[in-house]
Design a protein around this motif. Structure first.
Motif, PDB file in Angstrom:
ATOM      1  N   GLY A  37       0.812  -1.214   0.000  1.00  0.00           N
ATOM      2  CA  GLY A  37       0.000   0.000   0.000  1.00  0.00           C
ATOM      3  C   GLY A  37       0.841   1.257   0.000  1.00  0.00           C
ATOM      4  O   GLY A  37       1.827   1.372  -0.722  1.00  0.00           O
ATOM      5  N   VAL A  38       0.444   2.231   0.854  1.00  0.00           N
ATOM      6  CA  VAL A  38       1.131   3.526   0.868  1.00  0.00           C
ATOM      7  C   VAL A  38       2.563   3.421   1.359  1.00  0.00           C
ATOM      8  O   VAL A  38       3.345   4.366   1.213  1.00  0.00           O
ATOM      9  CB  VAL A  38       0.361   4.542   1.737  1.00  0.00           C
ATOM     10  N   TYR A 203       1.761   6.006  -7.221  1.00  0.00           N
ATOM     11  CA  TYR A 203       3.003   5.473  -6.641  1.00  0.00           C
ATOM     12  C   TYR A 203       2.764   4.199  -5.838  1.00  0.00           C
ATOM     13  O   TYR A 203       3.647   3.339  -5.738  1.00  0.00           O
ATOM     14  CB  TYR A 203       3.704   6.543  -5.790  1.00  0.00           C
ATOM     15  N   PHE A 204       1.573   4.068  -5.240  1.00  0.00           N
ATOM     16  CA  PHE A 204       1.331   2.874  -4.424  1.00  0.00           C
ATOM     17  C   PHE A 204       0.284   1.932  -5.010  1.00  0.00           C
ATOM     18  O   PHE A 204       0.140   0.796  -4.550  1.00  0.00           O
ATOM     19  CB  PHE A 204       0.898   3.273  -3.003  1.00  0.00           C
ATOM     20  N   TRP A 205      -0.448   2.386  -6.034  1.00  0.00           N
ATOM     21  CA  TRP A 205      -1.548   1.564  -6.533  1.00  0.00           C
ATOM     22  C   TRP A 205      -1.111   0.167  -6.990  1.00  0.00           C
ATOM     23  O   TRP A 205      -1.803  -0.810  -6.684  1.00  0.00           O
ATOM     24  CB  TRP A 205      -2.278   2.292  -7.664  1.00  0.00           C
ATOM     25  N   PRO A 211     -10.217  -5.359  -4.508  1.00  0.00           N
ATOM     26  CA  PRO A 211     -11.023  -6.079  -5.495  1.00  0.00           C
ATOM     27  C   PRO A 211     -10.335  -6.111  -6.862  1.00  0.00           C
ATOM     28  O   PRO A 211      -9.587  -5.188  -7.211  1.00  0.00           O
ATOM     29  CB  PRO A 211     -12.320  -5.269  -5.556  1.00  0.00           C
ATOM     30  N   VAL A 212     -10.600  -7.133  -7.608  1.00  0.00           N
ATOM     31  CA  VAL A 212      -9.960  -7.290  -8.922  1.00  0.00           C
ATOM     32  C   VAL A 212     -10.245  -6.091  -9.812  1.00  0.00           C
ATOM     33  O   VAL A 212      -9.370  -5.629 -10.548  1.00  0.00           O
ATOM     34  CB  VAL A 212     -10.449  -8.596  -9.591  1.00  0.00           C
ATOM     35  N   SER A 213     -11.452  -5.555  -9.741  1.00  0.00           N
ATOM     36  CA  SER A 213     -11.837  -4.439 -10.618  1.00  0.00           C
ATOM     37  C   SER A 213     -11.109  -3.152 -10.271  1.00  0.00           C
ATOM     38  O   SER A 213     -11.143  -2.193 -11.047  1.00  0.00           O
ATOM     39  CB  SER A 213     -13.342  -4.201 -10.527  1.00  0.00           C
ATOM     40  N   GLN A 214     -10.432  -3.113  -9.101  1.00  0.00           N
ATOM     41  CA  GLN A 214      -9.732  -1.901  -8.676  1.00  0.00           C
ATOM     42  C   GLN A 214      -8.228  -2.104  -8.524  1.00  0.00           C
ATOM     43  O   GLN A 214      -7.530  -1.186  -8.119  1.00  0.00           O
ATOM     44  CB  GLN A 214     -10.298  -1.422  -7.332  1.00  0.00           C
ATOM     45  N   SER A 215      -7.720  -3.296  -8.827  1.00  0.00           N
ATOM     46  CA  SER A 215      -6.319  -3.616  -8.573  1.00  0.00           C
ATOM     47  C   SER A 215      -5.573  -3.879  -9.873  1.00  0.00           C
ATOM     48  O   SER A 215      -6.151  -4.351 -10.857  1.00  0.00           O
ATOM     49  CB  SER A 215      -6.207  -4.847  -7.668  1.00  0.00           C
ATOM     50  N   TRP A 216      -4.293  -3.578  -9.832  1.00  0.00           N
ATOM     51  CA  TRP A 216      -3.444  -3.868 -10.984  1.00  0.00           C
ATOM     52  C   TRP A 216      -2.907  -5.284 -10.880  1.00  0.00           C
ATOM     53  O   TRP A 216      -2.667  -5.798  -9.781  1.00  0.00           O
ATOM     54  CB  TRP A 216      -2.290  -2.878 -11.044  1.00  0.00           C
ATOM     55  N   ALA A 217      -2.717  -5.904 -12.027  1.00  0.00           N
ATOM     56  CA  ALA A 217      -2.136  -7.249 -12.068  1.00  0.00           C
ATOM     57  C   ALA A 217      -1.186  -7.327 -13.245  1.00  0.00           C
ATOM     58  O   ALA A 217      -1.468  -6.766 -14.318  1.00  0.00           O
ATOM     59  CB  ALA A 217      -3.225  -8.310 -12.202  1.00  0.00           C
ATOM     60  N   TYR A 233      -9.698   5.024  -8.290  1.00  0.00           N
ATOM     61  CA  TYR A 233      -9.644   6.440  -7.922  1.00  0.00           C
ATOM     62  C   TYR A 233     -11.032   6.958  -7.567  1.00  0.00           C
ATOM     63  O   TYR A 233     -11.199   7.674  -6.566  1.00  0.00           O
ATOM     64  CB  TYR A 233      -9.051   7.263  -9.055  1.00  0.00           C
ATOM     65  N   ALA A 234     -12.027   6.610  -8.367  1.00  0.00           N
ATOM     66  CA  ALA A 234     -13.380   7.091  -8.108  1.00  0.00           C
ATOM     67  C   ALA A 234     -13.902   6.607  -6.761  1.00  0.00           C
ATOM     68  O   ALA A 234     -14.558   7.357  -6.027  1.00  0.00           O
ATOM     69  CB  ALA A 234     -14.314   6.641  -9.230  1.00  0.00           C
TER      70      ALA A 234
END
Length: 278
Positions: A37-38, A203-205, A211-217, A233-234
């Motif tokens: 995370g951060v 920088y931390f995303w 959730p998968v819809s909000q995470s990078w892979a 972000y939303a």
């Protein structure tokens, strides 16, 4: 003198390139562990901060020796950084709603009056000094410094837009901000109120779990990456950043005319020659 200006421009360009690479390199790293995370970048953040500060100081010295800026400009930069850092301290001592912060209006107005390079230094040094004062030092600091610097830098570019003037450099120009200028600066402040959060969060995303819809892979394409980040972000930051954006508008509407007039008068009175080519 021209050579020194070119060297100064190259240093600013190198600083910007390092900043961009620092934000995007996790997307290309072989392995990006999630869950930090951060607190991601805890290992490389001190080195990145040192590099940014060193490049900023070197750029300042090169331009000072080349007379692209004067010693009075440097003194004014120090005063503005100190005052804006105190505003950041007051923000921490008396928390405002959401992401509201009083530091971006002075950065934007200073960049607009003195030029993009001055604005960049104002942004980076303000975030550094205020972090030291408020105890806000962490792996997020260099990314905040880069982004605030870019806000000040782009504020200096606004004078190239028709209807906006190089305030204080030309004795034929009034020191007063016109309604068009004030409105445009307010809009610019609103945009950067959102952009600051959009950029810094990157920088931390890649390291954040969710959730998968909000995470990078690793392996997902650019379009899906942008879509997932937009959702992230939303959901997590948009409302928070709207307070900052609206706060920027209000502060620029309140402070824009008197602050720009004061800075422009000071620049004109002491014959500041801030030659900004970025």
């Amino acid at each position: 003198m021209t050579v020194r200006r070119l060297i100064g421009g190259a240093i600013y360009g190198l600083s910007a390139a390092i900043g961009i690479l620092a934000f995007i390199y996790p997307f290309f790293a072989p392995a990006t562990p999630q869950g930090a995370g951060v607190y991601a970048h805890s290992q490389d953040a001190p080195l990145l901060t040192a590099a940014l500060v060193a490049l900023s100081v070197v750029a300042l010295l090169v331009e000072l020796q080349g007379r692209a800026i004067s010693a009075k400009t440097v003194a004014m930069l120090g005063v503005l950084v100190a005052v804006t850092s105190v505003l950041r301290f007051l923000e921490v001592a008396f928390p405002m709603p959401g992401g509201f912060s009083p530091i971006f209006a002075p950065i934007i107005i200073s960049g607009y009056v003195f030029g993009g390079r001055f604005g960049y230094l104002m942004g980076t040094f303000t975030l550094l000094a205020s972090a030291l004062i408020t105890g806000g030092v962490g792996p997020w600091l260099p990314y905040q410094m880069f982004t605030a610097g870019w806000a000040g830098l782009t504020a200096g570019w606004l004078k190239k837009i028709p209807g906006l003037k190089d305030r204080g450099a030309n004795h034929d120009h009034s020191l007063e901000l016109g309604a068009w200028e004030l409105g445009f600066l307010s809009f610019f402040g609103f945009v950067w109120g959102l952009l600051y959060g959009i950029i810094v969060n990157v920088y931390f995303w890649p390291f954040a779990a969710g959730p998968v819809s909000q995470s990078w892979a690793p392996g997902i394409g650019l379009r899906e990456t942008l879509g997932r980040y937009a959702v992230f972000y939303a959901v997590t930051s948009l409302t928070w950043d709207l307070f900052r954006a609206v706060g920027n508008v209000l502060l620029i509407l309140i402070l824009g005319v008197p602050m720009a007039k004061t800075l422009a008068r000071f620049r004109r009175r002491f014959n500041f020659q801030v030659r900004s080519h970025v």
